[in-house]
Design an enzyme around this catalytic site. Structure first.
Site, PDB file in Angstrom:
ATOM      1  N   LYS A 170      -6.746   4.618   7.824  1.00 45.85           N
ATOM      2  CA  LYS A 170      -5.594   5.525   7.373  1.00 45.85           C
ATOM      3  C   LYS A 170      -5.858   6.700   7.192  1.00 45.85           C
ATOM      4  O   LYS A 170      -5.016   7.867   7.743  1.00 45.85           O
ATOM      5  CB  LYS A 170      -5.030   4.857   6.177  1.00 45.85           C
ATOM      6  CG  LYS A 170      -4.417   3.444   6.131  1.00 45.85           C
ATOM      7  CD  LYS A 170      -4.039   3.022   4.700  1.00 45.85           C
ATOM      8  CE  LYS A 170      -3.396   1.510   4.857  1.00 45.85           C
ATOM      9  NZ  LYS A 170      -2.786   0.971   3.583  1.00 45.85           N
ATOM     10  N   SER A 176       0.738  -1.280   0.002  1.00 42.38           N
ATOM     11  CA  SER A 176      -0.158   0.018  -0.044  1.00 42.38           C
ATOM     12  C   SER A 176       0.760   1.369  -0.012  1.00 42.38           C
ATOM     13  O   SER A 176       0.230   2.160   0.009  1.00 42.38           O
ATOM     14  CB  SER A 176      -0.970  -0.004   0.996  1.00 42.38           C
ATOM     15  OG  SER A 176      -0.216   0.071   2.427  1.00 42.38           O
TER      16      SER A 176
END
Length: 821
Positions: free
Chosen positions: A699, A656
C-alpha cells in the site's frame, strides 16, 4: 517520538548485516534442513510415526510451499530405512472358487522367485504330462482296458446269440440297433414266410423273442456301466502315470516353500488338478501355435494361466519399509483394480490381471496423500476409510459400487493392511473434515501443524544460510556470498510481511535462488552476489507488474481521479491491495463522504449496490457506532452520511479503509479540508483505536509510485497504524526517498492522531464539561452535529404543530355539520 514525526528509515526496513554472518560464501557451510523451523510439526511427526496403534495416522496441516511434502518425505524415508524390509504379495488361482483368488504373503524378493518357479513348473508340466501319456506302455495299458471292455460286451452278446440260435432265433445287428428274427434250417424267415406259419408256432416264436428281448435289454443296460468302469480304470491309470511323472516336480517346490502353509496348500491343489485333468495338457500341446511366445507367457484364455503366480507387490532389491506418495489417488490407484481382456467380443479376466494399488505398495510402510485430491476423486475417500476400519485392502471397482457392471468379475481375497497414512492439506480441509466427517478423527488422530513463519534471529538466519548452501549443492548452483544470503533473508521477511519473522514458504525462496544463480551466470560471476539477488527480485516483479503500471498510467492521464496535492473537504486517499495470485500491489483510491440532516444513518454506497463484503459492512457499522458515541451523547446523531469509494467497479471487502472513511466523514462534518498529499490505511474499533491491516508495504509503495510519477515534493506520505511498523520491509527506493526527505511514513495509534495529521488541526481532547477546545477537529464536528440536532428538533416541533392544526381543521367541518343537523 510524536505521531506527527515521520518514521526513521531504520523502522522502514530491517537490514540483515552481512558482516554478522560467520562465513564468506555458502561453500563454508554444512547442509541444513530443507526447511527452517517447524519444531511443533516435527514433534508431531515423530510421535505419529512411532505410535503403532490403530487410528494414529497423521494430517499435515499448512500452507502450500512451506515444505511440508519435502520434510515429511525426508523424515519418513529416514525412518523407513531403519525398519525391516516388508513382504511381497501375490495372488494365485483358487481352484475351489476361481472368482476368489487367494492372496499369499512372501518374504521380500521371494514373490518373483515363486513366480519363476511356477512358470518353470508350468513349462515342465506342458511337456512332461503329454510325454508320460504318449508312451507305448501307457497306450498298451489303455488298449488292454478297451479290449477288456469290448471282450466283455461281445461275450455277453455272443452268449445271448448262442442261446437264441438254440431256440431257432437269430440276433441281427441293424443300423437301428439289435433285432431278433426266427430261423428255419439256418435260414432267416421273411415276414411273409413267418405269416404262413400256424398260429401256435407264431405265438411260440413271439414268446421266445420276448424272453430274448428282455435278456438283451439287460445286457444293454449293463454295457454303459461296463464303459464307465472302464473309463474309471483309464482315469486311474492316467492319474497313476501322471502322478509318477509330476510328483517329484511338485515335491521339489514343496520342499523349497515348506515354511509357507499357503503355498503348500496351493501346491496340493495344483497336484490334484493336474492329476485329475491331465488330458487337458495333451489338448493344450495340440492347440499351441507354432509361432514363438515370450518365455513364461500363455495365450489369452490358456488353461495353464491358472497355475501361474501374479506378484502384485515385488520388493526385490528393496531395503527398509516402503514410502509411497500417490499423486493421483483415484479409487483404483488406491485399492487396486482388475483389468479385462477383449476375447471374441467379450470381456474376460482372471487373477493374473489383478493390479496393485498404492495401499498394497505402501503396506507395512508409509503412504502420503493430498487430502483435497482424495476428496475430489469419487469413492476414494470412503474406500480409504473402509480399508483403515477393516485393516485390509479390498479391491473394488466403480462399476461394482454403482451396480453397473454386468461382466463376470473377480472378488480377490483382501490383503491385511498395516500402513501409516499421512494426509497433506490446508487448514480449511482439516477443519471441514473434523466438523463434518465423524470418521475422520477416528482414523487421523495426529495433527502435524506447519507454521507459515519463524522468528527472525541469529539461529534462524544461520539456518536459512545452511538451507541456501544445501540447495546450491543439490541443484548444482553457484555458491552465494554472505551479501547475497543477507538479501535473501531480508526478502524472506518481506514475503512474510513482518520484519521480525521469516517465511517458511521455501518454494518461493528456492525459486529466488535459482533465478539469482541465472543472473550471476549472465554476469559471468563465479559466486552469486547481492546484486544478483536484487536483480532476480526485480525481474520477478517486472514480469508481473503490467497491470500495476497500467493503473498508475490511468491516474496520471486523469482517467481516474486521485489527487496528490492540495486540500479537499470530505475526500481522502485510501489504499487497497490488488492480489493477482503471484503478485500483489498497492492501489490508491479516492474515498469521499457527504453529510446532511438525517436520522443517524451512514449509507455505505458499496454495500447498497452489493459490491461490499461482510467485513467491509461491519467496519461501516463500527464507525457509525463511534460517531454516535462521541458526538451524540446528549443529542441524537441527526445526520445522514454517504460513503463511497469513487471509481470502484469491483467487489470491495476488508476493514482497512475504516480509518480513511471516518476521517472523510469528520472532514465533511466539520468542513475541514484534508491534505491530498497524504494517504491513509488502517482499521479502527468503536473507541477510535487504530488496528493493524495487511499488505502495508504494498500500500505504501503503491502511493509512493504514483507520487514519484508526478514528482515528489517532500509533503507526500502515508499514514499507517503504529502496530504495523513491525511489518515494514519497504523497497529500497522508498527508503531512500524517506532518507532524502522526499517521502514520509507516519504511524498513529488512534483516529485522533490520524485526523490531526491529515487536516493539520489538533483533534482536541474532551474536557470535563463534555466540550472540546476551540479550533479543533472534534470541536468543529460536535458543533456541526449539535446544530443538526437543533434543526431536527425544530423540524420535529413544527411538524407536530402542523399535524395538530391539520387534524383540527379536519375535525371542524364535521362538528359544523353536526350543529346544522
Amino acid at each position: 517520538m510524536s505521531f506527527s514525526d515521520p518514521l526513521p528509515t531504520a523502522a522502514l526496513y530491517r537490514r540483515c548485516d552481512p558482516e554478522s554472518l560467520p562465513f564468506r560464501t555458502t561453500t563454508e557451510l554444512t547442509d541444513g534442513d530443507e526447511i527452517v523451523g517447524h519444531e511443533r510439526a516435527t514433534e508431531a511427526l515423530r510421535f505419529g510415526v512411532g505410535m503403532r496403534r490403530p487410528g494414529f495416522n497423521l494430517f499435515a496441516l499448512g500452507s502450500p510451499g512451506t515444505g511440508r511434502h519435502s520434510l515429511i518425505l525426508r523424515f519418513l524415508e529416514a525412518r523407513a530405512a531403519t525398519e525391516p524390509t516388508q513382504s511381497d504379495w501375490c495372488y494365485v488361482n483358487n481352484f475351489a472358487a476361481q472368482h476368489q483368488p487367494i492372496a499369499i504373503k512372501l518374504p521380500a524378493g521371494k514373490g518373483a522367485v515363486f513366480r519363476r518357479d511356477m512358470e518353470r513348473l508350468v513349462d515342465e508340466l506342458r511337456t512332461v504330462v503329454p510325454a508320460a501319456l504318449d508312451t507305448d506302455e501307457f497306450r498298451a495299458k489303455l488298449q488292454e482296458l478297451e479290449n477288456a471292455f469290448v471282450d466283455r460286451r461281445d461275450e455277453a452278446l455272443d452268449e445271448l446269440q448262442r442261446e437264441a440260435r438254440q431256440r431257432s432265433i437269430a440276433l441281427l445287428r441293424t443300423p437301428a440297433g439289435y433285432a431278433f428274427t426266427p430261423i428255419r434250417e439256418g435260414q432267416v424267415l421273411s415276414p411273409d414266410e413267418f405269416a404262413e406259419l400256424p398260429q401256435h408256432d407264431q405265438d411260440a416264436v413271439k414268446e421266445v423273442v420276448a424272453d430274448l428281448q428282455h435278456k438283451l435289454q439287460a445286457i444293454l443296460r449293463e454295457i454303459p456301466k461296463w464303459r464307465r468302469e472302464n473309463q474309471r480304470k483309464a482315469r486311474e491309470l492316467t492319474a497313476q502315470v501322471t502322478r509318477t511323472a509330476v510328483e517329484h516336480l511338485i515335491a521339489e517346490l514343496r520342499e523349497a516353500y515348506a515354511d509357507s502353509p499357503e503355498i503348500a496348500a496351493h501346491l496340493d491343489a495344483i497336484e490334484k488338478v493336474v492329476i485329475e485333468q491331465a488330458g487337458e495338457f495333451k489338448q493344450e500341446e495340440e492347440a499351441t501355435p507354432s509361432s514363438p511366445q515370450e518365455p513364461g507367457t500363455a495365450q489369452p484364455g490358456s488353461s495353464l494361466d491358472r497355475f501361474r503366480v501374479n506378484v502384485i507387490v515385488d520388493r526385490t532389491g528393496a531395503s527398509g519399509a516402503p514410502v509411497i506418495y500417490e499423486d493421483n489417488p483415484t479409487l483404483q490407484n488406491l485399492v487396486g483394480r482388475v483389468e479385462y481382456l477383449s476375447l471374441f467380443g467379450a470381456l474376460v479376466t482372471n487373477f493374473t490381471l489383478i493390479k496393485a494399488g498404492a495401499l498394497h505398495r505402501a503396506n507395512g510402510g508409509y503412504l502420503m496423500l493430498d487430502a483435497l485430491k482424495v476428496l475430489q476423486e469419487p469413492y476414494a475417500w470412503e474406500a480409504l476409510k473402509r480399508s483403515l476400519s477393516a485393516g485390509s485392502v479390498k479391491i473394488e471397482s466403480p462399476g461394482e459400487l454403482l451396480g453397473l457392471t454386468s461382466t463376470v468379475s473377480l472378488d480377490p481375497q483382501p490383503i491385511p493392511l498395516s500402513t501409516k497414512i499421512v494426509l497433506i492439506g490446508d487448514d480449511r480441509t482439516y477443519h471441514f473434515l473434523s466438523l463434518f466427517d465423524p470418521d475422520f478423527c477416528k482414523h487421523f488422530k495426529v495433527l502435524a501443524d506447519f507454521d507459515d513463519s519463524v522468528d527472525r534471529n541469529a539461529d534462524t538466519v544461520l539456518a536459512y544460510a545452511r538451507f541456501i548452501a544445501m540447495l546450491a549443492r543439490r541443484e548444482n548452483l553457484r555458491a552465494f556470498d554472505r551479501g547475497a544470503v543477507a538479501r535473501v533473508v531480508e526478502h524472506a521477511s518481506r514475503l512474510e510481511e513482518d520484519a521480525e519473522k521469516l517465511t517458511t514458504r521455501m518454494r518461493d525462496i528456492a525459486d529466488l535462488l535459482l533465478e539469482a544463480d541465472y543472473w550471476a551466470a549472465e554476469a559471468a560471476r563465479d559466486v552469486v552476489a547481492e546484486v544478483d539477488v536484487k536483480r532476480a527480485i526485480q525481474a520477478q516483479v517486472r514480469r508481473s507488474d503490467r497491470i500495476r503500471q497500467e493503473s498508475i498510467e490511468v491516474m496520471l492521464r486523469g482517467l481516474q481521479f486521485v489527487e496528490t496535492d492540495g486540500e479537499r473537504i470530505g475526500q481522502v486517499n485510501g489504499l487497497a491491495v490488488i492480489d493477482l495470485g503471484n503478485f500483489a500491489f498497492g492501489h490508491p483510491s479516492r474515498i469521499t463522504a457527504s453529510v446532511r440532516i438525517g436520522e443517524g444513518d451512514v449509507i455505505d454506497i458499496e454495500r447498497e449496490v452489493k459490491l461490499a463484503g461482510s467485513v467491509h459492512s461491519k467496519a461501516v457499522h463500527i464507525l457509525t457506532a463511534f460517531l454516535a458515541t462521541r458526538y451524540a451523547e446528549h443529542d441524537p446523531l441527526a445526520i445522514t452520511a454517504s460513503l463511497a469509494m469513487e471509481q470502484s467497479y469491483g467487489r470491495v471487502d476488508g476493514d482497512s479503509a475504516s480509518l480513511a472513511e471516518t476521517c472523510a466523514l469528520l472532514s465533511a462534518l466539520g468542513q475541514i479540508p484534508i491534505r491530498q498529499s497524504l494517504a491513509i490505511t488502517g482499521s479502527m474499533d468503536q473507541f477510535g483505536r487504530a488496528q493493524p491491516i495487511g499488505g502495508v508495504n504494498e500500500k505504501i509503495e503503491g502511493f509512493f509510485d504514483l507520487c514519484k510519477a508526478r514528482g515528489l515534493t517532500g509533503r507526500h506520505g502515508v499514514v499507517i497504524p503504529k502496530t504495523n511498523v513491525s511489518s515494514l520491509m519497504l523497497r529500497h527506493d522508498v527508503v531512500e526517498a524517506v532518507r532524502n526527505g522526499q517521502f514520509n511514513v507516519y504511524a498513529v495509534e488512534s483516529l485522533d492522531e490520524a485526523v490531526s495529521l491529515l487536516t493539520g488541526l489538533p483533534a482536541g481532547e474532551r474536557q470535563d464539561d463534555g466540550s472540546y477546545p476551540p479550533d479543533t477537529v472534534n470541536e468543529r464536528v460536535l458543533a456541526r452535529t449539535s446544530a443538526f440536532a437543533v434543526t431536527m428538533r425544530e423540524l420535529d416541533t413544527h411538524g407536530d404543530d402542523d399535524s395538530a392544526h391539520h387534524a383540527a381543521e379536519t375535525e371542524k367541518p364535521e362538528n359544523d355539520a353536526g350543529d346544522s343537523q
